[in-house]
Design an enzyme around this catalytic site. Structure first.
Site: not given
Ligand SMILES: Cc1cc2nc3c(=O)[nH]c(=O)nc-3n(C[C@H](O)[C@H](O)[C@H](O)COP(=O)(O)OP(=O)(O)OC[C@H]3O[C@@H](n4cnc5c(N)ncnc54)[C@H](O)[C@@H]3O)c2cc1C
Length: 304
Positions: A292, A220, A171
Site C-alpha cells: 500500500e 498498514s 486504496r
Molecule cells: C499511524 C498511521 C495510521 C494510518 N491509518 C490509516 C488508515 O486507517 N487508513 C488508511 O487508508 N491509511 C492509513 N494510514 C496511511 C496514510 O495515512 C494514508 O495513506 C494517507 O491517505 C496518506 O496521506 P498523506 O497526506 O500522508 O500522503 P503522502 O504519504 O504524503 O502521499 C501519499 C501519495 O499521495 C500523493 N499525494 C499527496 N498529496 C497529493 C496531492 N495534493 N496531489 C497529488 N498527489 C498527492 C503523494 O505523491 C503520494 O503518492 C496510516 C498511516 C499511519 C502513519
C-alpha cells in the site's frame, strides 16, 4: 537564470536546498531533497511546477508523508509539500478543503457546523490530497464515500473531476502515480447533531489507541489480499513474523501489518524487510502481498 533564482520571484518562503526528508515523513526515513518547497497559494504551486519542468527537474507532491518511503540517497529533484495549503470552507452544506488540510481538520471543521460524513477516518494522519490519492479508509468507510468532486492542476490548467471520474477503488484512485496535483476536494456531508459527531470521533480515537502501535510507521504496509478471508496483518502474523527485525526496522509485535522504525531505520532496512515479508508469506501460503506504501522512484531506485 537558475531554478532557485527564478522561483524567488513568486514563492515565499524561498525554496530550500538539501532538506532532510525524514523530518517530513511519519516513518522518519529518507535522505535529502535537492529542493524542497512549501507554496502558500495555487498560483505559486502552479508556477513552481512549470519552473521545475522548464529546468528539467522531476517533482514529487508530498502531503503529510504518512504513506511514502523515500530512498536514503534522497530525492534528486523538487519535493513540494502541501502543508501550507490548508483552507477549509463551507457552502450549501458542501465542505471544500484545500489539498494540505488534514483529515482531522476537515472533520473538526464539519463538526463545528453540525456536518457529518468522515468521522470514521478520524485519526488517519493524512492530508486531503494524500487521502484522495490513496482513497484512505477505516472501519468500513472510505473518503470516496462522501467525495463530490476533486480539482487538480494538469499541464498547468485547472481540471475538475466528479466522483465517478476519480476511479476510486480499494486504496487507489486515478491520481496515484499520475502527473496531476490535487488542489482541493469537495464533500457532501449530512446534517447531524454535534454531540453524535463528537461521540463518533471519540469512539474512533479510542479504537485507534487500542488497535494501532505507537511509534514511527506508515500505518498498514500491505493491502489486504482480496481473495482471502484473512487480513494482510493476520497472514503476516501466521507466517511468524511479528517482532522480526532487520536493522532498525521491525514488524510490529502489536499489529503485523505495521513496520515500525525502532532505531534509526534506513530505507534499505525497510525495503529488505518488505521483501522478506513478501517472500515468507509467498513461500508459506502462496499469497502475493502488494504494497500500500508508495515507494518513491520504485524498487529499482533503492539498490537493495
Ligand atoms: C499511524 C498511521 C495510521 C494510518 N491509518 C490509516 C488508515 O486507517 N487508513 C488508511 O487508508 N491509511 C492509513 N494510514 C496511511 C496514510 O495515512 C494514508 O495513506 C494517507 O491517505 C496518506 O496521506 P498523506 O497526506 O500522508 O500522503 P503522502 O504519504 O504524503 O502521499 C501519499 C501519495 O499521495 C500523493 N499525494 C499527496 N498529496 C497529493 C496531492 N495534493 N496531489 C497529488 N498527489 C498527492 C503523494 O505523491 C503520494 O503518492 C496510516 C498511516 C499511519 C502513519
Amino acid at each position: 537564470m537558475t531554478f532557485l533564482e527564478e522561483t524567488l520571484g513568486f514563492i515565499d518562503p524561498p525554496v530550500k536546498q538539501n532538506e532532510s526528508i525524514k523530518k517530513h515523513t511519519t516513518i522518519g526515513v529518507g535522505g535529502l531533497a535537492k529542493y524542497f518547497a512549501t507554496p502558500k497559494s495555487l498560483y505559486a504551486l502552479r508556477l513552481l511546477i512549470e519552473s521545475a519542468k522548464a529546468h528539467k527537474l522531476k517533482h514529487f507532491i508530498l502531503g503529510k508523508g504518512s504513506n511514502v518511503l523515500f530512498n536514503d540517497g534522497g530525492y534528486n529533484g523538487l519535493v513540494i509539500s502541501t502543508e501550507r495549503l490548508q483552507e477549509v470552507s463551507v457552502y450549501n452544506g458542501k465542505v471544500k478543503a484545500m489539498c494540505g488540510a488534514t483529515l482531522n481538520k476537515v472533520i473538526d471543521f464539519a463538526k463545528s457546523r453540525s456536518l457529518s460524513g468522515l468521522e470514521k477516518l478520524y485519526g488517519i494522519p493524512a492530508s486531503i490530497g494524500g487521502a484522495i490519492t490513496m482513497n484512505a479508509g477505516a472501519f468500513g468507510a472510505t473518503i470516496s464515500d462522501v467525495v463530490s468532486c476533486v480539482e487538480t492542476i494538469k499541464n498547468g490548467k485547472l481540471c475538475k473531476y466528479y466522483k465517478s471520474d476519480c476511479r476510486f477503488g480499494y486504496r487507489k484512485s486515478r491520481f496515484i502515480n499520475s502527473k496531476e496535483v490535487i488542489v482541493s476536494a469537495t464533500f457532501d456531508f449530512i446534517n447531524q447533531a454535534k454531540e453524535l459527531i463528537e461521540a463518533q470521533i471519540k469512539c474512533q480515537k479510542d479504537l485507534r489507541k487500542t488497535m494501532h502501535p505507537m511509534g514511527k510507521s506508515f500505518g498498514s504496509v500491505f493491502k489486504n489480499p482480496n481473495c482471502q478471508k484473512l487480513t494482510a496483518g493476520q497472514i503476516i502474523d501466521r507466517a511468524g513474523l511479528k517482532g522480526y527485525r532487520i536493522g532498525g526496522a521491525m514488524v510490529s509485535s502489536e499489529h503485523a501489518n505495521f513496520i515500525v522504525n525502532v532505531k534509526n531505520a534506513t530505507a534499505k532496512d525497510i525495503l529488505n524487510l518488505i521483501y522478506e515479508i513478501k517472500e515468507r508469506v509467498y513461500k508459506t501460503f502462496n499469497i502475493e502481498l502488494k504494497e500500500e506504501v508508495i515507494i518513491v522512484g520504485g524498487f529499482h531506485d533503492f539498490n537493495c
